[in-house]
Write a protein that holds these residues in place. Structure first.
Motif, PDB file in Angstrom:
ATOM      1  N   ILE A 104       0.834  -1.202   0.000  1.00 30.40           N
ATOM      2  CA  ILE A 104       0.000   0.000   0.000  1.00 30.40           C
ATOM      3  C   ILE A 104       0.869   1.254   0.000  1.00 30.40           C
ATOM      4  CG2 ILE A 104      -1.624   1.346   1.407  1.00 30.40           C
ATOM      5  CD1 ILE A 104      -2.933  -1.319   2.159  1.00 30.40           C
ATOM      6  N   LEU A 105       1.935   1.261   0.792  1.00 31.56           N
ATOM      7  CA  LEU A 105       2.841   2.411   0.803  1.00 31.56           C
ATOM      8  C   LEU A 105       3.500   2.613  -0.558  1.00 31.56           C
ATOM      9  CD1 LEU A 105       4.559   2.131   4.290  1.00 31.56           C
ATOM     10  CD2 LEU A 105       2.980   3.895   3.500  1.00 31.56           C
ATOM     11  N   GLU A 106       3.832   1.520  -1.224  1.00 33.02           N
ATOM     12  CA  GLU A 106       4.428   1.611  -2.553  1.00 33.02           C
ATOM     13  C   GLU A 106       3.446   2.234  -3.547  1.00 33.02           C
ATOM     14  OE1 GLU A 106       5.807  -1.472  -6.044  1.00 33.02           O
ATOM     15  OE2 GLU A 106       6.027  -2.086  -3.952  1.00 33.02           O
ATOM     16  N   ILE A 107       2.189   1.822  -3.486  1.00 30.02           N
ATOM     17  CA  ILE A 107       1.158   2.385  -4.368  1.00 30.02           C
ATOM     18  C   ILE A 107       0.963   3.868  -4.073  1.00 30.02           C
ATOM     19  CG2 ILE A 107      -1.314   2.351  -4.888  1.00 30.02           C
ATOM     20  CD1 ILE A 107      -1.224  -0.692  -4.479  1.00 30.02           C
ATOM     21  N   LEU A 108       0.917   4.225  -2.802  1.00 32.18           N
ATOM     22  CA  LEU A 108       0.734   5.627  -2.433  1.00 32.18           C
ATOM     23  C   LEU A 108       1.904   6.493  -2.876  1.00 32.18           C
ATOM     24  CD1 LEU A 108      -0.819   5.317   1.142  1.00 32.18           C
ATOM     25  CD2 LEU A 108      -1.963   6.045  -0.959  1.00 32.18           C
ATOM     26  N   SER A 109       3.104   5.954  -2.807  1.00 31.92           N
ATOM     27  CA  SER A 109       4.266   6.742  -3.214  1.00 31.92           C
ATOM     28  C   SER A 109       4.304   6.966  -4.722  1.00 31.92           C
ATOM     29  CB  SER A 109       5.562   6.073  -2.754  1.00 31.92           C
ATOM     30  OG  SER A 109       5.766   4.867  -3.460  1.00 31.92           O
ATOM     31  N   LYS A 110       3.649   6.092  -5.500  1.00 29.62           N
ATOM     32  CA  LYS A 110       3.621   6.246  -6.953  1.00 29.62           C
ATOM     33  C   LYS A 110       2.575   7.259  -7.416  1.00 29.62           C
ATOM     34  CE  LYS A 110       5.340   1.661  -8.054  1.00 29.62           C
ATOM     35  NZ  LYS A 110       5.034   0.365  -8.666  1.00 29.62           N
ATOM     36  N   LEU A 111       1.620   7.581  -6.532  1.00 33.79           N
ATOM     37  CA  LEU A 111       0.591   8.557  -6.893  1.00 33.79           C
ATOM     38  C   LEU A 111       1.210   9.938  -7.015  1.00 33.79           C
ATOM     39  CD1 LEU A 111      -2.366   7.475  -4.606  1.00 33.79           C
ATOM     40  CD2 LEU A 111      -2.125   7.066  -7.041  1.00 33.79           C
TER      41      LEU A 111
END
Length: 125
Positions: A104-111
């Motif tokens: 989830i943190l990885e997805i959020l950092s890509k936003l």
């Protein structure tokens, strides 16, 4: 009041099992980093679900097999350390919450979300 006692027992079981796992000589448990994320004990203290997180997921089945085979030894040692009326039967469960949180943190950092600047949003009077 009972839930507070149960919470303390869960924490103590987690702490004792963590110490005991460091002393284990089973090679299946030392192939990857293993940590106990949480313990959930039934109110009657007969069963305890122990959630285990592994750094390398390919060794999950092997590590759980090692934990299940050593459950009797761990339960006996836990009974000696805790001094409870009943020592709970240990049920081992793989926990992927750390991996899920990292995903989830990885997805959020890509936003691509612009940072809010507090000075821009204020109205000057």
């Amino acid at each position: 009041m009972a839930s507070n006692r149960l919470g303390r027992i869960n924490e103590e079981i987690q702490r004792e099992l963590s110490d005991l796992l460091r002393e284990m000589k089973d090679p299946r448990l030392h192939k990857t980093l293993l940590s106990i994320t949480r313990v959930e004990t039934t109110p009657d203290l007969r069963y305890a679900k122990v959630y285990v997180s592994l750094l390398d997921k390919e060794y999950t089945k092997e590590a759980l097999a090692g934990l299940k085979s050593s459950a009797g030894y761990l339960r006996r040692e836990l009974g000696r350390a805790l001094q409870l009326r009943y020592t709970p039967e240990l049920q081992w469960q793989a926990d992927d919450s750390i991996t899920h949180g990292a995903h989830i943190l990885e997805i959020l950092s890509k936003l691509d979300i612009p940072e809010d600047n507090e000075d821009e949003g204020t109205n000057s009077e």
